[in-house]
Design a protein around this motif. Structure first.
Motif, PDB file in Angstrom:
ATOM      1  N   ARG A   1       0.888  -1.166   0.000  1.00 40.03           N
ATOM      2  CA  ARG A   1       0.000   0.000   0.000  1.00 40.03           C
ATOM      3  C   ARG A   1       0.928   1.217   0.000  1.00 40.03           C
ATOM      4  O   ARG A   1       1.427   1.619   1.058  1.00 40.03           O
ATOM      5  CB  ARG A   1      -0.922  -0.020   1.217  1.00 40.03           C
TER       6      ARG A   1
ATOM      7  N   ARG B   1      -5.028  -4.204   8.150  1.00 39.17           N
ATOM      8  CA  ARG B   1      -4.943  -4.651   6.756  1.00 39.17           C
ATOM      9  C   ARG B   1      -5.619  -6.008   6.584  1.00 39.17           C
ATOM     10  O   ARG B   1      -6.245  -6.267   5.554  1.00 39.17           O
ATOM     11  CB  ARG B   1      -3.475  -4.732   6.316  1.00 39.17           C
TER      12      ARG B   1
ATOM     13  N   GLU C   1      -2.076 -10.505   3.702  1.00 36.54           N
ATOM     14  CA  GLU C   1      -2.001  -9.060   3.876  1.00 36.54           C
ATOM     15  C   GLU C   1      -1.101  -8.628   5.022  1.00 36.54           C
ATOM     16  O   GLU C   1      -0.562  -7.523   4.997  1.00 36.54           O
ATOM     17  CB  GLU C   1      -3.404  -8.484   4.120  1.00 36.54           C
TER      18      GLU C   1
END
Length: 437
Positions: free
Chosen positions: A63, A311, A381
């Motif tokens: 990200r 996340r 993640e």
């Protein structure tokens, strides 16, 4: 009186580090309450994972915005605190900027100048993080488990970082001897004019105050980590090292169940044979997990490592469709229960006294566990290799194998497999009828 500041500094340093060591010992004790697990395989790959994921922040930058800002804060904070070594030496021996005496002025200036630039970058990044949490209000920071202490904790650590970076810059800006060398004061030279008009004595007081507050603040920050989600600053390294190396779809088998199946399939085994001498009174191993002591030590380490970044929850398909499951909450609940057990042990002379509570039911509900699709999105993640799914599966095993508490649909399917050899409710003799239609 000449050595009073050095004595005071030594006392503060010993108390700060001593309290930190005491809490780390308690943390290790709590983790060892879990079941032992063999993680001695593939050491080279484990070291690579730790270097790539914990040190290299490879999963954080998936990200880009938050990942890049986190790298700045992480790298900046670690590198800036190299100067703590100089502060400790100065504090213990009464020197002032010992680095200038042992390093060439250009080298020392380069180091301090780099620290000052990083301090500003950290300040900017921290302000952006604060805005994301409190003004923009990103959805993953607004979940039900992020109320109260978890929300406040995220902000407190940001305030800590702002104060420490500002104290570092003020300390440099008001240090007249440092400013006089005109090397390394890349940022502080623009702050120094704010203090013009103050006497040399007052400037010295401001500089010493900033110096003391900076080192005391770092020691407070160090000890705050144990009570904060920011313990991941330290634990991300062992957690990524001990993380599972198996393919994400692989589910481990329970040894007790495997042994039972092998016994059933062994034509020479006598199911009515007497148990080996000395094993008659042994308590059978529990299937699955209902409390933190049933989980393994890596799972408990992961609970302490959780960054509460969300996340995992933001990628969870069950959570996205409105179901109660939040992988982040699974880890937070595990840590909270483990802390509760640890405090119970402390209060009862090193032994756990049954408190009538457990992780399953009192912290994590059946509804949460059965909402999981076992897709491994949360595992994929997580930026520090935490595996919430492993805890969910172990607790499901307990529900099914110890309490027969699976959902009706699952119970029906398992009954059909047992009786018919297939998930569907028809006789084995009819399994090929479809070909005649």
């Amino acid at each position: 009186m000449e050595y009073l500041p050095n004595i005071l500094f030594t006392i503060i340093l010993v108390l700060g580090i001593g309290y930190f060591v005491r809490n780390i010992k308690k943390l290790i004790r709590n983790i060892k309450l879990g079941q032992e697990v063999d993680v001695s395989d593939n050491k080279s790959e484990r070291w690579k994972n730790m270097a790539r994921i914990a040190l290299g922040q490879s999963k954080m930058v998936k990200r880009p915005i938050s990942g890049f800002l986190h790298v700045i804060v992480y790298v900046g904070f670690i590198i800036i605190n190299i100067e703590v070594l100089e502060i400790i030496i100065d504090g213990l021996f009464g020197t002032h900027r010992i680095g200038l005496k042992v390093l060439p002025k250009s080298v020392y200036g380069f180091l301090i100048g780099s620290f000052e630039i990083l301090a500003v970058l950290v300040l900017v990044s921290v302000i952006v993080f604060w805005l994301r949490r409190n003004v923009i209000k990103i959805k993953r920071f607004l979940s039900s488990e992020m109320k109260g202490w978890p929300k406040n904790d995220g902000n407190i650590i940001l305030y800590f970082e702002v104060v420490l970076m500002c104290l570092f810059l003020v300390m440099n800006a008001t240090d007249t001897s440092f400013q006089a060398i005109s090397s390394g004061n890349i940022i502080s030279q623009f702050i120094a004019p704010w203090f013009e008009g103050l006497s040399a004595e007052t400037l010295h007081i401001v500089e010493r105050t900033a110096w003391w507050l900076h080192i005391v603040g770092i020691l407070i920050f160090l000890n705050y980590l144990y009570f904060s989600k920011h313990l991941h600053i330290l634990l991300a390294f062992p957690n990524t090292y001990f993380g599972s190396l198996d393919p994400k779809g692989k589910v481990n088998n329970l040894e007790a169940v495997t042994a039972e199946v092998k016994l059933m399939m062994d034509p020479n085994a006598d199911p009515f044979a007497a148990a080996p001498e000395g094993t008659e009174d042994e308590v059978p191993a529990k299937f699955g997990a209902s409390d933190v002591m049933d989980l393994n030590q890596v799972q408990l380490l992961s609970a302490y490592t959780c960054t509460e970044c969300g996340r995992c929850t933001s990628a969870c398909p069950a959570n996205l469709t409105g179901k109660k499951l939040s992988p982040r909450k699974i880890m937070m609940d595990t840590r909270d229960r483990l802390e509760e057990v640890g405090k119970n042990i402390d209060a009862n002379n090193g032994k756990f006294k049954d408190d009538g509570k457990q992780l399953l039911g009192d912290y994590i509900t059946n509804e949460e566990l059965w909402a999981c699709t076992t897709c491994n999105a949360c595992v994929e993640e997580c930026p520090v290799s935490i595996n919430p799914l492993s805890i969910i599966l172990d607790m499901r095993r307990y529900l099914v194998m110890e309490q027969s508490a699976a959902p009706m649909e699952l119970n029906n399917m398992m009954t059909n497999i047992e009786n018919n050899g297939a998930p569907w409710p028809y006789n084995q003799m009819d399994r090929l009828n479809w070909k005649d239609e």
